[in-house]
Design a protein around this motif. Structure first.
Motif, PDB file in Angstrom:
ATOM      1  N   LYS A 287       0.833  -1.207   0.000  1.00  8.50           N
ATOM      2  CA  LYS A 287       0.000   0.000   0.000  1.00  8.50           C
ATOM      3  C   LYS A 287       0.863   1.250   0.000  1.00  8.50           C
ATOM      4  O   LYS A 287       0.528   2.260  -0.635  1.00  8.50           O
ATOM      5  CB  LYS A 287      -0.906  -0.022   1.241  1.00  8.50           C
ATOM      6  N   LEU A 288       2.004   1.192   0.685  1.00 10.22           N
ATOM      7  CA  LEU A 288       2.890   2.349   0.750  1.00 10.22           C
ATOM      8  C   LEU A 288       3.587   2.604  -0.582  1.00 10.22           C
ATOM      9  O   LEU A 288       3.922   3.746  -0.909  1.00 10.22           O
ATOM     10  CB  LEU A 288       3.941   2.130   1.844  1.00 10.22           C
ATOM     11  N   GLY A 289       3.801   1.556  -1.378  1.00 14.58           N
ATOM     12  CA  GLY A 289       4.454   1.739  -2.665  1.00 14.58           C
ATOM     13  C   GLY A 289       5.575   0.779  -2.985  1.00 14.58           C
ATOM     14  O   GLY A 289       6.158   0.842  -4.066  1.00 14.58           O
ATOM     15  N   TYR A 290       5.892  -0.128  -2.069  1.00 14.66           N
ATOM     16  CA  TYR A 290       6.921  -1.126  -2.349  1.00 14.66           C
ATOM     17  C   TYR A 290       6.405  -2.120  -3.398  1.00 14.66           C
ATOM     18  O   TYR A 290       5.223  -2.486  -3.392  1.00 14.66           O
ATOM     19  CB  TYR A 290       7.293  -1.898  -1.083  1.00 14.66           C
ATOM     20  N   LYS A 291       7.300  -2.584  -4.251  1.00 10.48           N
ATOM     21  CA  LYS A 291       6.930  -3.618  -5.209  1.00 10.48           C
ATOM     22  C   LYS A 291       6.638  -4.926  -4.474  1.00 10.48           C
ATOM     23  O   LYS A 291       7.139  -5.175  -3.383  1.00 10.48           O
ATOM     24  CB  LYS A 291       8.053  -3.824  -6.228  1.00 10.48           C
ATOM     25  N   LYS A 292       5.825  -5.774  -5.127  1.00  6.50           N
ATOM     26  CA  LYS A 292       5.386  -7.015  -4.482  1.00  6.50           C
ATOM     27  C   LYS A 292       6.558  -7.890  -4.044  1.00  6.50           C
ATOM     28  O   LYS A 292       6.577  -8.405  -2.928  1.00  6.50           O
ATOM     29  CB  LYS A 292       4.486  -7.806  -5.450  1.00  6.50           C
ATOM     30  N   GLU A 293       7.518  -8.062  -4.943  1.00  9.74           N
ATOM     31  CA  GLU A 293       8.645  -8.930  -4.620  1.00  9.74           C
ATOM     32  C   GLU A 293       9.504  -8.356  -3.501  1.00  9.74           C
ATOM     33  O   GLU A 293      10.014  -9.094  -2.654  1.00  9.74           O
ATOM     34  CB  GLU A 293       9.515  -9.177  -5.857  1.00  9.74           C
ATOM     35  N   PHE A 294       9.662  -7.016  -3.493  1.00 10.27           N
ATOM     36  CA  PHE A 294      10.483  -6.410  -2.441  1.00 10.27           C
ATOM     37  C   PHE A 294       9.776  -6.528  -1.096  1.00 10.27           C
ATOM     38  O   PHE A 294      10.410  -6.835  -0.074  1.00 10.27           O
ATOM     39  CB  PHE A 294      10.773  -4.942  -2.762  1.00 10.27           C
ATOM     40  N   ALA A 295       8.459  -6.310  -1.080  1.00 14.35           N
ATOM     41  CA  ALA A 295       7.698  -6.432   0.171  1.00 14.35           C
ATOM     42  C   ALA A 295       7.812  -7.850   0.722  1.00 14.35           C
ATOM     43  O   ALA A 295       8.056  -8.055   1.921  1.00 14.35           O
ATOM     44  CB  ALA A 295       6.235  -6.068  -0.069  1.00 14.35           C
ATOM     45  N   GLY A 296       7.657  -8.834  -0.161  1.00 10.69           N
ATOM     46  CA  GLY A 296       7.796 -10.218   0.279  1.00 10.69           C
ATOM     47  C   GLY A 296       9.212 -10.534   0.716  1.00 10.69           C
ATOM     48  O   GLY A 296       9.430 -11.267   1.693  1.00 10.69           O
ATOM     49  N   GLY A 297      10.193  -9.977   0.015  1.00 11.38           N
ATOM     50  CA  GLY A 297      11.595 -10.221   0.345  1.00 11.38           C
ATOM     51  C   GLY A 297      11.964  -9.666   1.708  1.00 11.38           C
ATOM     52  O   GLY A 297      12.705 -10.302   2.473  1.00 11.38           O
ATOM     53  N   GLY A 557       3.426 -15.900  -1.582  1.00 15.06           N
ATOM     54  CA  GLY A 557       2.027 -16.299  -1.549  1.00 15.06           C
ATOM     55  C   GLY A 557       1.136 -15.222  -0.957  1.00 15.06           C
ATOM     56  O   GLY A 557      -0.045 -15.111  -1.297  1.00 15.06           O
ATOM     57  N   ILE A 558       1.701 -14.406  -0.066  1.00 11.33           N
ATOM     58  CA  ILE A 558       0.954 -13.297   0.525  1.00 11.33           C
ATOM     59  C   ILE A 558       1.021 -12.060  -0.368  1.00 11.33           C
ATOM     60  O   ILE A 558       0.014 -11.384  -0.586  1.00 11.33           O
ATOM     61  CB  ILE A 558       1.509 -12.953   1.928  1.00 11.33           C
TER      62      ILE A 558
END
Length: 677
Positions: A287-297, A557-558
Motif C-alpha cells: 500500500k505504501l508503494g513497495y513492489k510485491k517482490e520487495f515487500a515479500g523479500g 504467496g501473501i
C-alpha cells in the motif's frame, strides 16, 4: 520458543477493512499448508477429534509432570515422548496432501498409530530385560527396532517434510553399504542387527541426544510460547512495531523487521513467522508503494532472522548446549546476540536505502496507533524478559520455562482482554503439544543421522575431505562449508536443520581451526561456538536462498509476487547473514568470548560502517543515487571494513569517511514523495 504457532493463531492479524490486500484466515491457512509441512494437519470432527484433543493434553501433562517432579531414565522418558508424537502425527497428518484426506483418518493410520504406541511401550515394559541383556538383540527386539525406525521416518515425512526424511534414509543406506563407497567415504559397514541395535537400543540413534533435548528443554519452552500466544502477544508485537517504527522512512518495511525480530522469540519456524507477521506487514508495504517482490523479500529476510534471535534461536540453542558440551545456555545466547543484531541492522539499512531511493515516507499520523495505548500493554513482554533474567542468573533451563509459564498466567490477569481462564490454559497445553509433534519427529530422525555419523566416523572424514579440497585455506574451507550447510538446510525446520549441519559440516571448521594444535587436544569453547554458529546461520539462511527458499515462497504467496525473484531479493537484503559468520570465525570478538571492551567496540563500529557501505552499494543509493562505479567502490569499502584485519579496517575507514563526505555534500535535497495509498 514455539517451533511454530497453532494455525488458528495466524489469523489474528488486523488490517483496515478497506484494504483490498487483506489476507483472509483461509488464505493464511492455505499458504501455511502449502509451504509449512508442520501446518498440514487434518480438520477432524466427531469422536476422533476428541481422542486427538485428549491425546495432546495427555502429552503436555506427562511432560509437565516429569519437568516438575523429575524425569524417568533416558530410554523411558524419550520412548514415551516419541510414542506420543508418532501416534498423534499419524492421526493428525494425512499421508498425502489431498483435500479428502483432511477430514477423516485413513484405516491404515489407525494401525500406524497403534503400532507407534506398541513400539513406544517396549522400553518401559521391557526395561529390566533390555538392560540386563547388555545389547544382545532378540528376534522380537529386531522387529520392534525396525518398526521404530520406519515409523519415525514416515511420521517425519508427514510432519516435517521430505528433505530430512531423505537425508536420514541416505545415512541409513550409507551405514549399511559402507564397504561399497569410494575413497574416504568407505567404512566396514553395519549388518542389520547392529544397525537396529544402534538405532533403537542405544542413545546414539532415534532415542539419542536430539530427542532427549526435545523431551525435556524444548517441550517446556514450547508450552511457554503457547501460553504466551494465548495472551495475544503475537498481535501486540505488530502493534508495538507499528507504534515505534511505522512513521519512519519506509515505515511498514521497518515494522516488518522489528515485528519479525520479536516474533522470533516465540516462533521457531521461518515460514510460520512470515505468515504471522507478513499477513499484516506485506499489505502495508504494498500500500505504501513497495513492489510485491520487495515487500515479500523484506518479510522473508526479517522472519528468517527471527530464528537467529536469542535467547531461543528456534530451540536450536538447547541442542547446542548438548552438542558442544561444557557450555551453558546463557553463553550460547550471549555469543549469538551481536551477530543477530548485526543481521537485523543490515536488513534495516538496506530497506531504509530502498525507501529513500524510490521516495517513500512512513505511515501518516492518522494511520498510526496511539503509542500511549500500545505502551500500556508492554507488561505482556514481562515473561520474555523474565526468562532472559532467569537464564542470566543461572536458573536451570527447564525451571526457567516453568517459571515463565506461571508468570505468563499471572501477568495476563492484569487485563480482561489478556486474562487466561481455565479453558485458555487447557487450549494452551493442547496447542503446545501440537507444536511439539514435528519437533519430536524431526529430532528423532536427526538422531538417525547423528548415530550413523558417530558409528562410521563420517563427520571427521567429511571434515578432512573439505579441508583437503580447500588446501587448508581458511576462506575456501569456510566457503565450502557454507555451501554444504545451505544445501543441507534446505527445507528443514530449525531444530533438525541445526542437528544436520552441526553433525556434518561443523567438524570441517573445527578441524581447520585445530590444525596447529596437538592431536587429541581439547577444542576451545570459542572454536566450537564459532563452528556451530557458522553452520547454524547458513542452515537457516537456506530458507531464503533459491531454489528452495520456503520462507520467500510463503511471502510471495501473501504478496502475489514471483517466488524465485522474491527469494533473490530476500537473499540480497540478508547479505549481512552471508558475511557475519565469516566475521565471527575470523574475529571471535563478536561472540563476546575472551575479548576486551575496546576490541569489541572497534569491531562493532567497523562492522556497522561496513554494513552501511555494503547496503548502499547493493541498493544503489546513499544520500543520493550511486552510479555503477560508485556502487562497486562503496561495496568494496564495506567488505574492507567488515574483514577483521587491521590494515583492511584502516583502508576501509579512510574510504568510508571520503565516500560519506562526498555523498553528504552532493546529497539529494528533494523531499521524498508521499506514499501512494
Amino acid at each position: 520458543m514455539s517451533d511454530k504457532l497453532p494455525p488458528e493463531e495466524h489469523a489474528q492479524q488486523k488490517l483496515p477493512p478497506e484494504d483490498e490486500s487483506y489476507i483472509s484466515e483461509e488464505k493464511q491457512k492455505e499458504i501455511l499448508q502449502k509451504y509449512d509441512p508442520e501446518s498440514n494437519t487434518r480438520d477432524l470432527s466427531g469422536m476422533i477429534k476428541h481422542v486427538v484433543f485428549f491425546g495432546l493434553l495427555a502429552f503436555s501433562l506427562f511432560q509437565l509432570y516429569t519437568a516438575i517432579f523429575g524425569q524417568y531414565t533416558a530410554y523411558i522418558q524419550r520412548s514415551i515422548h516419541l510414542g506420543f508424537a508418532l501416534s498423534l502425527i499419524f492421526l493428525l497428518f494425512p499421508a498425502r496432501k489431498r483435500k479428502g484426506a483432511r477430514h477423516k483418518v485413513a484405516w491404515y493410520d489407525y494401525i500406524l498409530a497403534l503400532l507407534s504406541v506398541g513400539v513406544a511401550s517396549y522400553w518401559p515394559i521391557m526395561y529390566d530385560d533390555l538392560v540386563f541383556r547388555l545389547g544382545r538383540v532378540t528376534e522380537l527386539d529386531l522387529i520392534v527396532g525396525i518398526l521404530a525406525v520406519l515409523l519415525t521416518l514416515e511420521a517425519t515425512r508427514r510432519a516435517v517434510g521430505m528433505p530430512i526424511t531423505v537425508i536420514s534414509g541416505l545415512f541409513l543406506t550409507y551405514a549399511f553399504f559402507g564397504p561399497y563407497f569410494p575413497g574416504f567415504l568407505r567404512h566396514r559397514g553395519q549388518d542389520l542387527e547392529s544397525l537396529v541395535q544402534l538405532m533403537f537400543y542405544t542413545t546414539d540413534g532415534v532415542l539419542g541426544t536430539p530427542i532427549g533435548v526435545s523431551a525435556t528443554f524444548i517441550f517446556t519452552f514450547l508450552l511457554f510460547g503457547s501460553f504466551l500466544v494465548k495472551t495475544g502477544v503475537g498481535q501486540y508485537f505488530n502493534d508495538l512495531a507499528v507504534s515505534l517504527a511505522g512513521n519512519l522512512v519506509g515505515g511498514p518495511a521497518k515494522v516488518a523487521i522489528f515485528s519479525s525480530a520479536l516474533q522470533g522469540t516465540i516462533s521457531g519456524s521461518s515460514v510460520a513467522n512470515v505468515v504471522t507477521s507478513g499477513s499484516y506487514t506485506i499489505p502495508m508495504m504494498k500500500k505504501l508503494g513497495y513492489k510485491k517482490e520487495f515487500a515479500g523479500g523484506v518479510e522473508a529476510a526479517a522472519s528468517t532472522g527471527g530464528q537467529l534471535m536469542p535467547p531461543i534461536m528456534g530451540a536450536a540453542a538447547f541442542l547446542m548446549v548438548e552438542f558442544i558440551g561444557g557450555v551453558t545456555y546463557w553463553e550460547i545466547a550471549k555469543a549469538a546476540t551481536i551477530p543477530a543484531l548485526l543481521y537485523f541492522t543490515g536488513v534495516w539499512i538496506m530497506t531504509h536505502f530502498e525507501a529513500k531511493r524510490i521516495g517513500l515516507k512512513g505511515l501518516s499520523p492518522e494511520e498510526m496507533p496511539d503509542r500511549k495505548e500500545v505502551l500500556k500493554k508492554i507488561y505482556l513482554l514481562t515473561p520474555i524478559l523474565a526468562i532472559i533474567v532467569f537464564l542470566l542468573i543461572g536458573v536451570p533451563t527447564m525451571q526457567a520455562a516453568l517459571y515463565g509459564i506461571l508468570l505468563t498466567i499471572f501477568v495476563s490477569a492484569f487485563n480482561k482482554e489478556t486474562r487466561l481462564n481455565f479453558k485458555d490454559m487447557i487450549l494452551a497445553l493442547v496447542d503446545g503439544a501440537r507444536t511439539a509433534l514435528a519437533v519430536a519427529a524431526a529430532t528423532a530422525a536427526a538422531g538417525i543421522i547423528v548415530g550413523v555419523v558417530v558409528k562410521t566416523g563420517l563427520g571427521l572424514s567429511l571434515a578432512n575431505g573439505l579441508v583437503s579440497a580447500s588446501g587448508g585455506n581458511v576462506l575456501l574451507t569456510l566457503f565450502f562449508t557454507m555451501l554444504a550447510a545451505i544445501v543441507l538446510g534446505m527445507g528443514s525446520p530449525t531444530t533438525a536443520n541445526y542437528v544436520i549441519t552441526s553433525t556434518i559440516a561443523a567438524p570441517a571448521i573445527i578441524t581447520l581451526l585445530m590444525l596447529d594444535e596437538p592431536v587429541g587436544a581439547a577444542v576451545p569453547l570459542v572454536v566450537a561456538l564459532s563452528a556451530h554458529l557458522f553452520v547454524f546461520y547458513f542452515g537457516i539462511i537456506a530458507d531464503i536462498t533459491p531454489p528452495v527458499a520456503l520462507a520467500a515462497f510463503a511471502a510471495s504467496g501473501i504478496s502475489g509476487g514471483e517466488p524465485i525473484r522474491t527469494g533473490f531479493i530476500a537473499a540480497k537484503l540478508a547479505a549481512a547473514a552471508f558475511i557475519i559468520p565469516y566475521m565471527f570465525v575470523l574475529s571471535p570478538s563478536l561472540l563476546m568470548i575472551d575479548t576486551t571492551w575496546p576490541e569489541l567496540i572497534w569491531v562493532l563500529i567497523t562492522a556497522l560502517s561496513g554494513m552501511v557501505a555494503i547496503g548502499a552499494g547493493l541498493i544503489g543509493y546513499w544520500y543520493r543515487k550511486l552510479n555503477w562505479f560508485e556502487r562497486i567502490i562503496t561495496f568494496a569499502t564495506g567488505l574492507a571494513l567488515i574483514y577483521p584485519e587491521g590494515m583492511t579496517d584502516i583502508i576501509g575507514a579512510v574510504l568510508f569517511v571520503i565516500l560519506f563526505g562526498i555523498q553528504w555534500m552532493a546529497r539529494d535535497k528533494k523531499p521524498s514523495k508521499t506514499a501512494q495509498a
